[in-house]
Design an enzyme around this catalytic site. Structure first.
Site, PDB file in Angstrom:
ATOM      1  CB  CYS A   1      -0.883   0.024   1.243  1.00 25.42           C
ATOM      2  SG  CYS A   1      -1.723  -1.528   1.577  1.00 25.42           S
TER       3      CYS A   1
ATOM      4  N   PRO B   1      -5.197   8.855  -2.112  1.00 25.99           N
ATOM      5  CG  PRO B   1      -7.224   8.978  -0.952  1.00 25.99           C
ATOM      6  CD  PRO B   1      -5.798   8.527  -0.809  1.00 25.99           C
TER       7      PRO B   1
ATOM      8  N   GLY C   1      -0.761   9.860  -6.183  1.00 23.33           N
ATOM      9  CA  GLY C   1      -0.677   8.746  -7.133  1.00 23.33           C
ATOM     10  C   GLY C   1       0.678   8.824  -7.811  1.00 23.33           C
TER      11      GLY C   1
ATOM     12  CD1 TRP D   1      -5.140   4.564  -6.578  1.00 23.73           C
ATOM     13  CD2 TRP D   1      -6.911   3.422  -7.320  1.00 23.73           C
ATOM     14  NE1 TRP D   1      -5.992   5.449  -7.199  1.00 23.73           N
ATOM     15  CE2 TRP D   1      -7.088   4.757  -7.664  1.00 23.73           C
ATOM     16  CE3 TRP D   1      -7.897   2.494  -7.675  1.00 23.73           C
ATOM     17  CZ2 TRP D   1      -8.203   5.215  -8.348  1.00 23.73           C
ATOM     18  CZ3 TRP D   1      -9.013   2.950  -8.347  1.00 23.73           C
ATOM     19  CH2 TRP D   1      -9.140   4.296  -8.685  1.00 23.73           C
TER      20      TRP D   1
ATOM     21  CB  SER E   1       9.600  10.262  -2.390  1.00 20.95           C
ATOM     22  OG  SER E   1      10.682  10.772  -3.117  1.00 20.95           O
TER      23      SER E   1
ATOM     24  CB  ILE F   1      -8.563  -9.434 -36.184  1.00 19.57           C
ATOM     25  CG1 ILE F   1      -7.523  -8.497 -36.818  1.00 19.57           C
ATOM     26  CG2 ILE F   1      -8.488 -10.830 -36.811  1.00 19.57           C
ATOM     27  CD1 ILE F   1      -6.081  -8.875 -36.583  1.00 19.57           C
TER      28      ILE F   1
ATOM     29  CD  GLU G   1       5.679  -1.250 -10.091  1.00 25.15           C
ATOM     30  OE1 GLU G   1       4.697  -1.639  -9.436  1.00 25.15           O
ATOM     31  OE2 GLU G   1       6.852  -1.347  -9.708  1.00 25.15           O
ATOM     32  N   GLY G   2       3.358   3.327 -12.195  1.00 28.57           N
ATOM     33  CA  GLY G   2       3.785   4.498 -12.970  1.00 28.57           C
ATOM     34  C   GLY G   2       3.078   4.533 -14.314  1.00 28.57           C
TER      35      GLY G   2
ATOM     36  CB  SER H   1       2.102   5.693 -20.692  1.00 28.17           C
ATOM     37  OG  SER H   1       1.866   4.324 -20.897  1.00 28.17           O
TER      38      SER H   1
HETATM   39  C1  LIG Z   1      -6.174  -1.768 -10.487  1.00 24.35           C
HETATM   40  C2  LIG Z   1      -5.122  -0.981  -9.779  1.00 24.35           C
HETATM   41  C3  LIG Z   1      -4.270  -1.617  -8.907  1.00 24.35           C
HETATM   42  C4  LIG Z   1      -3.305  -0.899  -8.213  1.00 24.35           C
HETATM   43  N1  LIG Z   1      -2.526  -1.527  -7.278  1.00 24.35           N
HETATM   44  C5  LIG Z   1      -1.755  -0.768  -6.455  1.00 24.35           C
HETATM   45  C6  LIG Z   1      -1.119  -1.362  -5.320  1.00 24.35           C
HETATM   46  O1  LIG Z   1      -1.198  -2.576  -5.088  1.00 24.35           O
HETATM   47  N2  LIG Z   1      -0.431  -0.560  -4.483  1.00 24.35           N
HETATM   48  C7  LIG Z   1      -0.310   0.784  -4.698  1.00 24.35           C
HETATM   49  O2  LIG Z   1       0.331   1.445  -3.888  1.00 24.35           O
HETATM   50  N3  LIG Z   1      -0.891   1.373  -5.766  1.00 24.35           N
HETATM   51  C8  LIG Z   1      -1.615   0.632  -6.640  1.00 24.35           C
HETATM   52  N4  LIG Z   1      -2.245   1.236  -7.717  1.00 24.35           N
HETATM   53  C9  LIG Z   1      -2.126   2.682  -7.897  1.00 24.35           C
HETATM   54  C10 LIG Z   1      -1.396   3.095  -9.172  1.00 24.35           C
HETATM   55  O3  LIG Z   1      -0.040   2.885  -9.042  1.00 24.35           O
HETATM   56  C11 LIG Z   1      -1.801   4.561  -9.441  1.00 24.35           C
HETATM   57  O4  LIG Z   1      -3.128   4.555  -9.899  1.00 24.35           O
HETATM   58  C12 LIG Z   1      -0.892   5.232 -10.450  1.00 24.35           C
HETATM   59  O5  LIG Z   1       0.366   5.446  -9.879  1.00 24.35           O
HETATM   60  C13 LIG Z   1      -1.450   6.553 -10.966  1.00 24.35           C
HETATM   61  O6  LIG Z   1      -1.860   7.383  -9.927  1.00 24.35           O
HETATM   62  P1  LIG Z   1      -3.295   8.085  -9.976  1.00 24.35           P
HETATM   63  O7  LIG Z   1      -4.276   7.017 -10.260  1.00 24.35           O
HETATM   64  O8  LIG Z   1      -3.462   8.864  -8.752  1.00 24.35           O
HETATM   65  O9  LIG Z   1      -3.255   9.026 -11.246  1.00 24.35           O
HETATM   66  P2  LIG Z   1      -2.720  10.544 -11.293  1.00 24.35           P
HETATM   67  O10 LIG Z   1      -1.350  10.596 -10.722  1.00 24.35           O
HETATM   68  O11 LIG Z   1      -3.748  11.454 -10.741  1.00 24.35           O
HETATM   69  O12 LIG Z   1      -2.611  10.779 -12.865  1.00 24.35           O
HETATM   70  C14 LIG Z   1      -3.739  11.124 -13.669  1.00 24.35           C
HETATM   71  C15 LIG Z   1      -3.237  11.415 -15.086  1.00 24.35           C
HETATM   72  O13 LIG Z   1      -2.338  12.532 -15.069  1.00 24.35           O
HETATM   73  C16 LIG Z   1      -1.111  12.168 -15.637  1.00 24.35           C
HETATM   74  N5  LIG Z   1      -0.009  12.877 -14.969  1.00 24.35           N
HETATM   75  C17 LIG Z   1       0.201  13.024 -13.631  1.00 24.35           C
HETATM   76  N6  LIG Z   1       1.339  13.690 -13.395  1.00 24.35           N
HETATM   77  C18 LIG Z   1       1.877  13.967 -14.614  1.00 24.35           C
HETATM   78  C19 LIG Z   1       3.056  14.627 -15.048  1.00 24.35           C
HETATM   79  N7  LIG Z   1       3.931  15.135 -14.182  1.00 24.35           N
HETATM   80  N8  LIG Z   1       3.284  14.717 -16.371  1.00 24.35           N
HETATM   81  C20 LIG Z   1       2.421  14.205 -17.274  1.00 24.35           C
HETATM   82  N9  LIG Z   1       1.283  13.556 -16.926  1.00 24.35           N
HETATM   83  C21 LIG Z   1       1.024  13.438 -15.613  1.00 24.35           C
HETATM   84  C22 LIG Z   1      -1.015  10.670 -15.433  1.00 24.35           C
HETATM   85  O14 LIG Z   1      -0.092  10.086 -16.348  1.00 24.35           O
HETATM   86  C23 LIG Z   1      -2.440  10.254 -15.673  1.00 24.35           C
HETATM   87  O15 LIG Z   1      -2.682  10.130 -17.053  1.00 24.35           O
HETATM   88  C24 LIG Z   1      -3.170   0.498  -8.445  1.00 24.35           C
HETATM   89  C25 LIG Z   1      -4.032   1.131  -9.362  1.00 24.35           C
HETATM   90  C26 LIG Z   1      -5.007   0.422 -10.000  1.00 24.35           C
HETATM   91  C27 LIG Z   1      -5.937   1.152 -10.934  1.00 24.35           C
END
Ligand SMILES: Cc1cc2nc3c(=O)[nH]c(=O)nc-3n(C[C@H](O)[C@H](O)[C@H](O)COP(=O)(O)OP(=O)(O)OC[C@H]3O[C@@H](n4cnc5c(N)ncnc54)[C@H](O)[C@@H]3O)c2cc1C
Length: 408
Positions: A128, A132, A135, A162, A184, A362, A388-389, A391
Site C-alpha cells: 500500500c 487519494p 498517485g 488502489w 519521498s 480482427i 506502477e507508474g 505511461s
Molecule cells: C487496479 C489498480 C491496482 C493498483 N494496485 C496498487 C497497489 O497494489 N499498491 C499501490 O500502492 N498502488 C496501486 N495502484 C495505484 C497506481 O499505481 C496509481 O493509480 C498510479 O500510480 C497513478 O496514480 P493516480 O491514479 O493517482 O493518477 P494521477 O497521478 O492522478 O494521474 C492522472 C493522469 O495525469 C497524468 N499525470 C500526472 N502527473 C503527470 C506529469 N507530471 N506529467 C504528465 N502527466 C502526468 C497521469 O499520467 C495520468 O494520465 C493500483 C491502481 C489500479 C488502478
C-alpha cells in the site's frame, strides 16, 4: 555476471512449459467466471499453492535467477492465462519483494510465510503506497508514521487507495511519511501484522478490467505496530534519513528525480505481464483470422488483416526484448543510463493496449462480445499503462534520464 541471452536454458524451458500448462488448463478456463464475479479467485490461488506456483520459494527462485529471465518468463505465461487471476496470484509476490529487498533476515523469515499461508489455508498480502492525493506524485503522501519511543511502537494514520488485496490481506506493507521535510526520501515501509486494530478496508473498487483482482482503499486509524515492524530497522532508517537531509541541502530537485527512478528495476516485471496479455490476444486473433471466412476465403487472405497480425507479432516480440534486456540489467546491477526499465514498461504496456484493440477488430462482432476473450483482454490491458507508474510518468523518467534536465 550472466551474459545477456535470448535463449532460455533447459531448466527455464521446463518451468515455462509447466507454467504454460497451468495457465492453459487452470487459469484460462476460469477467467470469464472470475471476471464476471469480480472476486478474488481463492480456489485458483489454492490450486497454484498446491502445485507450488503460489509460494515464496517459487517467486524467490525466479527473482534471483542470474539471467534475469525468470520473472519475465513467469509473468508472461501466467498473464497469458488471464491478467486478473494472474494478478491475484502474483500480487502477494509484489508485497513480498518489498520485504525481501528492504527487510532484515528476521523480518523476511517472520512475515513472508504469513503472506502466503499454506496450500490448505492460503493468504494474500498487499503493498500500500498510493493515496487519494498521491498517485503519480508519490512525494505528496500524507500517511504519517510517528515513533512512540516510550513503547517502541510506530503509530500510523492515513488512507491508502488502489491497494491490490487491500483489506483482505493477511499482511499489509504500508509506506508512510516519517520525515515530511524530505519528500519521498522521508518515507519508510512498515509491516502491519494480521488482525492489527485500526486497519480496515475502505471502498472496494468496481473496475474496468483485471476484475478478478481485488482493489480497495485501506484505512489506518491509530494503527500501532511494534518497532520491529519497520522494514530494515530503526538504525538503518536513521542513517538513510541523515544522508537524505544532507543531499536535500544540496538541491531538492535531485531528491525528487531519484524518487521517480526508484521503481526502475521492478518495472520490467509489469512489462512482462503486458507481453503476456498482448501475446494471448494476438494468438486468438491469428487463429480466428485463419478460420473465419468471408467472401469465400479466410479473412487472413486479405493483406489488411494479415499485415495487422504481422505488426501485432512484431510489437509483442519487440516488447519482450525490451523487457528481457531491462530484467537482465536489473539482476546484474547495470545502471539504467537510458531508463531502460521504464522504456520496457512503457512500450510493453502501450503494445498490450494496441494489440488487444487490434484483436477485437480482427474478430469483428465476436471480438466485441464476452463470448470471446479478447474483449476482456482489452479491458485488462488498460491497467498496464496506469499502475506502477503511468505511461506519462515513464516518458518523464526516460526524458529526464536522457537529458539530465528537470523536464515537467
Ligand atoms: C487496479 C489498480 C491496482 C493498483 N494496485 C496498487 C497497489 O497494489 N499498491 C499501490 O500502492 N498502488 C496501486 N495502484 C495505484 C497506481 O499505481 C496509481 O493509480 C498510479 O500510480 C497513478 O496514480 P493516480 O491514479 O493517482 O493518477 P494521477 O497521478 O492522478 O494521474 C492522472 C493522469 O495525469 C497524468 N499525470 C500526472 N502527473 C503527470 C506529469 N507530471 N506529467 C504528465 N502527466 C502526468 C497521469 O499520467 C495520468 O494520465 C493500483 C491502481 C489500479 C488502478
Amino acid at each position: 555476471m550472466a551474459e545477456f541471452t535470448m535463449e532460455l536454458n533447459d531448466e527455464q524451458k521446463e518451468v515455462r512449459d509447466w507454467l504454460h500448462g497451468f495457465a492453459a488448463d487452470v487459469i484460462r478456463p476460469a477467467a470469464a467466471e472470475w471476471d464476471e464475479r469480480e472476486e478474488t479467485p481463492w480456489p485458483v490461488i489454492q490450486e497454484a499453492a498446491k502445485v507450488g506456483i503460489y509460494s515464496l520459494d517459487f517467486y524467490a527462485q525466479q527473482y534471483f535467477d542470474p539471467t534475469g529471465l525468470g520473472i519475465p518468463m513467469a509473468m508472461e505465461e501466467l498473464f497469458w492465462g488471464d491478467a486478473g487471476i494472474a494478478l491475484s496470484i502474483v500480487g502477494t509476490g509484489l508485497a513480498a519483494v518489498g520485504v525481501l529487498a528492504n527487510g532484515t533476515e528476521e523480518q523476511i523469515g517472520t512475515w513472508i510465510p504469513q503472506m502466503y499461508g499454506d496450500a490448505n489455508d492460503v493468504k494474500v498480502a498487499a503493498f500500500c503506497s498510493s493515496e487519494p492525493d498521491a498517485g503519480s506524485d508519490v512525494a505528496s503522501m500524507r500517511t504519517r508514521a510517528v515513533y512512540d519511543e516510550a513503547k517502541d511502537e510506530w503509530v500510523i494514520n492515513g488512507t491508502k487507495t488502489w491497494a491490490t488485496n487491500g483489506g483482505i490481506a493477511n499482511v499489509h506493507v504500508v509506506v508512510a511519511v516519517v520525515d515530511p521535510e524530505l519528500g519521498s526520501k522521508g518515507h519508510a515501509s512498515f509491516i502491519i501484522p494480521p488482525n492489527t486494530p485500526g486497519l480496515s478496508q475502505g471502498q472496494k473498487f468496481k473496475k474496468h478490467g483485471i476484475r478478478a483482482s481485488h482493489t480497495a482503499e485501506v484505512v489506518l486509524e491509530n494503527v500501532r505496530v511494534p518497532g520491529s515492524c519497520l522494514l530494515g530497522g530503526k538504525e538503518k532508517l536513521d542513517e538513510r534519513l541523515a544522508r537524505a537531509r544532507e543531499r536535500a541541502k544540496q538541491g531538492g530537485e535531485r531528491v525528487k528525480n531519484a524518487a521517480m527512478a526508484t521503481f526502475e528495476a521492478s518495472r520490467p516485471a509489469v512489462g512482462a505481464m503486458a507481453v503476456g496479455t498482448a501475446r494471448a490476444a494476438y494468438e486468438v486473433a491469428l487463429d480466428y483470422a485463419k478460420t473465419r471466412e468471408q467472401f469465400g476465403r479466410p479473412i487472413i487472405d486479405n493483406q489488411g488483416v494479415a499485415f495487422q497480425l504481422a505488426d501485432m507479432r512484431t510489437s509483442v516480440d519487440a516488447a519482450r526484448l525490451l523487457v528481457w534486456r531491462a530484467s537482465w540489467m536489473a539482476i546484474n546491477g547495470r545502471p539504467f543510463t537510458a531508463a531502460e526499465g521504464s522504456m520496457s514498461k512503457l512500450f510493453a504496456s502501450e503494445t498490450a493496449k494496441k494489440v488487444t484493440a487490434q484483436a477485437i477488430q480482427i474478430l469483428g462482432g465476436n471480438g466485441y462480445t464476452r463470448e470471446y476473450p479478447v474483449e476482456r483482454m482489452h479491458r485488462d490491458a488498460a491497467i498496464y499503462t496506469i499502475f506502477e507508474g503511468t505511461s506519462e510518468i515513464q516518458r518523464l523518467v526516460i526524458a529526464r534520464t536522457l537529458s539530465g534536465m528537470p523536464i515537467r
